[in-house]
Design a protein around this motif. Structure first.
Motif, PDB file in Angstrom:
ATOM      1  N   ALA A  49      17.083 -21.086  43.749  1.00 57.30           N
ATOM      2  CA  ALA A  49      16.858 -19.663  43.529  1.00 57.30           C
ATOM      3  C   ALA A  49      17.930 -19.166  42.576  1.00 57.30           C
ATOM      4  CB  ALA A  49      16.934 -18.911  44.839  1.00 57.30           C
ATOM      5  N   HIS A  50      17.510 -18.354  41.628  1.00 58.13           N
ATOM      6  CA  HIS A  50      18.510 -17.746  40.773  1.00 58.13           C
ATOM      7  C   HIS A  50      18.197 -16.266  40.681  1.00 58.13           C
ATOM      8  CE1 HIS A  50      21.786 -17.817  37.969  1.00 58.13           C
ATOM      9  NE2 HIS A  50      21.110 -16.946  37.266  1.00 58.13           N
ATOM     10  N   PHE A  51      18.619 -15.525  41.736  1.00 54.00           N
ATOM     11  CA  PHE A  51      18.387 -14.091  41.738  1.00 54.00           C
ATOM     12  C   PHE A  51      19.331 -13.467  40.734  1.00 54.00           C
ATOM     13  CE2 PHE A  51      17.714 -15.408  46.224  1.00 54.00           C
ATOM     14  CZ  PHE A  51      16.346 -15.302  46.202  1.00 54.00           C
ATOM     15  N   ALA A  52      18.797 -12.605  39.909  1.00 54.41           N
ATOM     16  CA  ALA A  52      19.662 -12.019  38.897  1.00 54.41           C
ATOM     17  C   ALA A  52      19.249 -10.589  38.638  1.00 54.41           C
ATOM     18  CB  ALA A  52      19.571 -12.827  37.606  1.00 54.41           C
ATOM     19  N   MET A  53      20.198  -9.840  38.118  1.00 58.31           N
ATOM     20  CA  MET A  53      19.937  -8.461  37.713  1.00 58.31           C
ATOM     21  C   MET A  53      19.329  -8.533  36.326  1.00 58.31           C
ATOM     22  SD  MET A  53      20.432  -5.720  39.261  1.00 58.31           S
ATOM     23  CE  MET A  53      21.855  -5.718  40.318  1.00 58.31           C
ATOM     24  N   ASN A  54      18.237  -7.827  36.095  1.00 60.87           N
ATOM     25  CA  ASN A  54      17.735  -7.731  34.727  1.00 60.87           C
ATOM     26  C   ASN A  54      17.298  -6.297  34.473  1.00 60.87           C
ATOM     27  OD1 ASN A  54      15.210  -7.378  35.870  1.00 60.87           O
ATOM     28  ND2 ASN A  54      14.680  -9.546  35.718  1.00 60.87           N
ATOM     29  N   VAL A  55      16.728  -6.058  33.301  1.00 61.19           N
ATOM     30  CA  VAL A  55      16.409  -4.687  32.916  1.00 61.19           C
ATOM     31  C   VAL A  55      15.427  -4.062  33.900  1.00 61.19           C
ATOM     32  CG1 VAL A  55      15.492  -3.246  31.070  1.00 61.19           C
ATOM     33  CG2 VAL A  55      16.795  -5.287  30.519  1.00 61.19           C
ATOM     34  N   ARG A  56      14.417  -4.866  34.332  1.00 65.66           N
ATOM     35  CA  ARG A  56      13.413  -4.326  35.259  1.00 65.66           C
ATOM     36  C   ARG A  56      14.056  -3.898  36.567  1.00 65.66           C
ATOM     37  NH1 ARG A  56      10.522  -8.710  33.316  1.00 65.66           N
ATOM     38  NH2 ARG A  56      11.314  -9.974  35.024  1.00 65.66           N
ATOM     39  N   VAL A  57      14.876  -4.801  37.135  1.00 69.88           N
ATOM     40  CA  VAL A  57      15.509  -4.503  38.417  1.00 69.88           C
ATOM     41  C   VAL A  57      16.443  -3.311  38.283  1.00 69.88           C
ATOM     42  CG1 VAL A  57      16.967  -5.423  40.249  1.00 69.88           C
ATOM     43  CG2 VAL A  57      15.344  -6.915  39.118  1.00 69.88           C
ATOM     44  N   PHE A  58      17.219  -3.294  37.188  1.00 70.19           N
ATOM     45  CA  PHE A  58      18.189  -2.217  36.976  1.00 70.19           C
ATOM     46  C   PHE A  58      17.462  -0.878  36.850  1.00 70.19           C
ATOM     47  CE2 PHE A  58      20.903   0.471  34.374  1.00 70.19           C
ATOM     48  CZ  PHE A  58      22.089   0.377  35.080  1.00 70.19           C
ATOM     49  N   GLY A  59      16.405  -0.867  36.036  1.00 67.98           N
ATOM     50  CA  GLY A  59      15.643   0.372  35.842  1.00 67.98           C
ATOM     51  C   GLY A  59      15.077   0.892  37.149  1.00 67.98           C
ATOM     52  N   PHE A  60      14.534  -0.026  37.937  1.00 71.04           N
ATOM     53  CA  PHE A  60      13.963   0.367  39.219  1.00 71.04           C
ATOM     54  C   PHE A  60      15.051   0.925  40.126  1.00 71.04           C
ATOM     55  CE2 PHE A  60      11.962  -0.490  43.384  1.00 71.04           C
ATOM     56  CZ  PHE A  60      10.790   0.221  43.176  1.00 71.04           C
ATOM     57  N   GLY A  61      16.233   0.285  40.101  1.00 72.37           N
ATOM     58  CA  GLY A  61      17.347   0.747  40.924  1.00 72.37           C
ATOM     59  C   GLY A  61      17.785   2.151  40.550  1.00 72.37           C
ATOM     60  N   VAL A  62      17.840   2.449  39.236  1.00 75.35           N
ATOM     61  CA  VAL A  62      18.244   3.780  38.789  1.00 75.35           C
ATOM     62  C   VAL A  62      17.230   4.813  39.264  1.00 75.35           C
ATOM     63  CG1 VAL A  62      18.549   5.240  36.760  1.00 75.35           C
ATOM     64  CG2 VAL A  62      19.567   2.960  36.819  1.00 75.35           C
TER      65      VAL A  62
END
Lengths: 424, 418
Positions: free
Chosen positions: A378-391
């Motif tokens: 598994a390589h869970f990572a922060m990316n633009v999609r995840v970051f945008g959703f978090g904001v």
């Protein structure tokens, strides 16, 4: 004006450090959990190598024969796909491959366990593996049953240490394979491409599989466009009705539907709660996809409910402390609206600070999860999609928890507020 | 006093409603975690029914050319003989599933009287009892005596005997299955003779739920065509002699490979499989418990903050009460009493909601957590009591420091504030 609000907000937040700490703790923890959940979902279902064309890929991952009293089977056989899934209209490419099985090898006296797949040549055309060394095996290698293998980087390290692997041989399942390519590790959560070692399916010890209708195989189809997906499913289900079943008196229905990746996941959840009987309907998985989305949303909202109420309570308390300030502002003519905006801005600012802390913490937690090895590769990572959703989540959280207290505050009478009155 | 408290709370009902809601949801979160933990603790105390000391599982992969049912059974017979000849092997059995392995085999049957039973199944050879030390409580285990039986012999666990026959000692009884009117004649169905009762066989280990279990008997010496087999063996379970080390693994695999003619084998250390299985059960609970602990910590801090603020705001009220002769204890009791009333309101609502669960008509395999809550009454009510106590403790703890603040007020000072 906004700048004025922000300066004021910072002053207020610094004045009562204990309250600010409690609020930040709640906000950052909530957003931490939601961000990790989002990163996990994105890791499993987001478009990423090797499943870059996921939006137009369908897979058959189970096949069951049903009779009036019995059922049997759990995966389809080579013959079923070979005879009935070729030349489906709207399908650009079709790949047949075995389910994963565990292979054991001995390297310098140490036992090494690898997850293995036998595939055809099309497998490498539909899936977009990242090669760090060499290249995939070709159709010709498969047709000629050459003993060649593609391995992942972890397997390369286990067998050959830090050196290159192409050209060397590995032993698995009592067979020796020449390594032709090395790919980056693929997470276990992407079960279609997942594996440690991939070899041509023709290298299997006996070719009895070619005559088997049931057992051991999955298939993926790459459609020419998204719009042709429904037609592909319908045509394959119709063809399945024409399959000559070996024992029609005992088993008269064959179910083996094409599913998208998310539908497959939704069906697995439904099976865990409703039992395996749901597999009998070939369209069941399709009907479950939106239900899974709803379920995720509901779970997310339920989880965020407690932190939200907590933050509202804290905000109401903070406002009570500032009644005299509000009274003065009202007495000098500030409108209710202005006060609401001021308080919401304060709260959103607080939430965003909490979000930043939450993001930083989630980076650490995700790294710890990756290193724990709970999910293979598994390589869970922060990316633009995840970051945008978090904001987005953080803003929503800040608005929801700020608007109600602000509205209560704005309704306070100036005189009462100046006297240090209480909220009703 | 209580009436007074309730009217005080009613005066600030909007604010207090939100506080109660917070306590309400905290209870639900805590209850879910407490129930699951107590359920695991309860499972851990139950008998496992087998022993894995010196037991090795050997997974059998039937690679190579197909050989038909008769051939498969004959090969297994050779494997068992080959393994038994090795001096390091004390006993060996063939089975479909082994202790702590990943595969599960479940069945459900409709009985002649219309009831239906669900159970887990394993099909094993006669030596299985000896290999994993099953505890026989009534009747006897499979033996050559059963060769001639016209009915299928089965051994079931205590729980299943009680479910079907209402008694533990069901040895010799017959499980009558419902006749299916239009079933094809060649379908393998028929009544089963219960020849023995074992304590249990919870193959998924200490944390797994108890359930019905049934053993069928494998005969490797028949040609496999007389009675169509439901399953082939998939694993050899063997008990090795004391002092056998992992080095024997390679010898064993080579010996088995030679005896089978092309099959492959992998030896799985059962102790490792046990740890994996325990981890599989415990990991979700641990993850959820960590999240719940942080949620409750957040609630506790939040509640402390809110009570603190409300005490500071009402300082003149307390001062007035002190001036009129209330003792420090009285004031403190008032602050804590208000919190207790708020918690009670929330907890009554939450408990009323939660006790509906055992009354729900839940199908056994639907939503396993809810199903467990409705069947395990003892654990359920213990969890309710424990969670209620914990929430009271938590809220009063949150009021502790603020209530001390309230008592420190000097009457004169507080009145001056006004």
């Amino acid at each position: 004006m906004l700048r004025h609000y922000l300066v004021l907000a910072t002053k207020v937040l610094l004045r009562r450090k204990f309250f600010t700490f409690i609020s930040l703790f709640g906000i950052s923890f909530t957003l931490l959990v939601l961000t990790i959940a989002t990163a996990m979902l994105d890791h499993a279902f987001g478009p990423a190598a090797p499943e870059t064309r996921q939006d137009r890929t369908l897979a058959v991952q189970y096949a069951i024969l049903y009779g009036p009293h019995n059922m049997t089977g759990n995966s389809a056989g080579f013959k079923l796909f070979d005879q009935y899934a070729r030349n489906l209209p709207g399908v650009e490419r079709l790949s047949l491959f075995t389910r994963n099985f565990e292979a054991f090898s001995y390297v310098n006296g140490q036992k090494v366990q690898s997850s293995m797949k036998r595939t055809d040549g099309e497998f490498w055309q539909i899936l977009d593996f990242r090669f760090v060394e060499g290249a995939p095996y070709s159709h010709d290698d498969v047709d000629q049953a050459r003993f060649v293998a593609v391995i992942n980087t972890t397997t390369r390290r286990r067998f050959f240490g830090s050196g290159p692997a192409v050209g060397q041989t590995i032993e698995a399942f009592d067979q020796r394979f020449r390594v032709v390519g090395v790919v980056e590790d693929v997470s276990e959560m992407r079960n279609i491409p997942f594996g440690d070692i991939w070899v041509p399916l023709t290298t299997v010890k006996s070719n009895a599989y070619k005559a088997q209708l049931m057992g051991g195989f999955n298939a993926i189809a790459l459609a020419t466009s998204r719009s042709s997906l429904p037609a592909i499913r319908e045509e394959f289900n119709a063809r399945l009705k024409r399959v000559e079943l070996p024992n029609p008196r005992q088993y008269d229905t064959l179910v083996a539907p094409f599913e998208t990746k998310f539908e497959n996941f939704a069906r697995t959840i439904a099976e865990a709660t409703q039992g395996f009987a749901v597999r009998k309907s070939p369209t069941f998985a399709e009907s479950q996809a939106w239900k899974a989305v709803v379920a995720f949303t509901v779970v997310g909202i339920l989880f965020a409910l407690l932190p939200t109420i907590n933050l509202i309570n804290l905000n109401v308390s903070r406002i009570m402390e500032r009644t005299s300030e509000i009274g003065v502002r009202k007495a000098f003519g500030a409108s209710s609206q202005a006060l609401v905006v001021q308080f919401v801005v304060e709260n959103v600012l607080l939430t965003l600070i909490g979000a930043v802390i939450g993001f930083v913490l989630s980076l650490f937690v995700l790294r710890a999860l990756n290193e724990s090895g709970i999910i293979r590769y598994a390589h869970f990572a922060m990316n633009v999609r995840v970051f945008g959703f978090g904001v987005l989540l953080a803003l929503a959280f800040g608005l929801v928890s700020g608007v109600y207290p602000a509205w209560r505050m704005s309704r306070m009478h100036a005189v009462e507020a100046l006297k240090g009155g209480r909220l009703r | 006093m209580t009436r007074h408290l309730i009217s005080l709370i009613w005066n600030r009902r909007r604010h207090n409603f939100l506080l109660s809601a917070e306590i309400f949801f905290s209870f639900l979160v805590l209850f879910g975690v407490v129930f699951t933990s107590l359920k695991f603790a309860d499972n851990w105390r139950q008998p496992l029914g087998f022993d894995i000391e010196r037991v090795w599982n050997v997974n059998v992969n039937r690679t190579g050319p197909p050989r038909g049912p008769a051939g498969v059974f004959a090969t297994f017979q050779q494997l068992v003989v080959a393994a038994r000849e090795l001096p390091q092997v004390e006993s060996v059995a063939a089975a479909v599933t082994a202790p702590y392995d990943d595969s599960n085999w479940n069945g459900d049957e409709r009985l002649a009287d219309g009831r239906s039973v669900e159970y887990s199944v394993n099909e094993v050879t006669d030596d299985f009892l000896k290999v994993v030390s099953l505890q026989l409580v009534h009747g006897r285990w499979f033996s050559r005596e059963d060769d001639a039986d016209t009915l299928k012999p089965v051994v079931i666990n205590r729980r299943m005997a009680r479910a079907i026959f209402g008694t533990d000692d069901a040895a010799g009884q017959i499980i009558h299955l419902q006749h299916v009117p239009d079933a094809p004649p060649d379908e393998p169905r028929g009544d089963r003779r219960v020849i023995g009762i074992v304590e249990d066989f919870r193959k998924n280990g200490e944390l797994s739920d108890r359930g019905n279990f049934l053993f069928h008997r494998f005969r490797l010496d028949v040609d496999g065509t007389t009675s169509a087999p439901q399953q082939f063996p998939a694993v050899l379970v063997l008990r090795v002699a004391p002092g056998t080390t992992a080095a024997f693994e390679e010898t064993l695999v080579k010996r088995l490979q030679a005896a089978s003619g092309g099959w492959t084998f992998d030896v799985r250390p059962v102790t490792q499989q046990r740890l994996d299985m325990l981890q599989k059960y415990a990991t979700p609970l641990i993850a959820i418990a960590i999240i719940a602990a942080f949620l409750l910590l957040m609630v506790a801090l939040g509640l402390t903050g809110v009570v603190w603020q409300s005490v500071t705001q009402r300082i003149h009220e307390f001062g007035l009460r002190r001036a009129q002769g209330a003792t420090m204890g009285n004031v403190r009791r008032q602050v804590l009493g208000e919190l207790a009333v708020l918690s009670t309101i929330a907890l009554v609502a939450a408990v009323l909601l939660v006790v509906q669960i055992p009354l729900l008509p839940i199908d056994a395999h639907e939503y396993s957590l809810l199903a467990n809550m409705s069947t395990e009454r003892g654990v359920f009510f213990a969890s309710v009591v424990l969670s209620v106590a914990a929430i009271y403790g938590l809220t009063l703890l949150c009021g502790w420091y603020p209530s001390r603040l309230a008592t420190r007020v000097q009457p004169a000072e507080a009145l001056h504030y006004e």
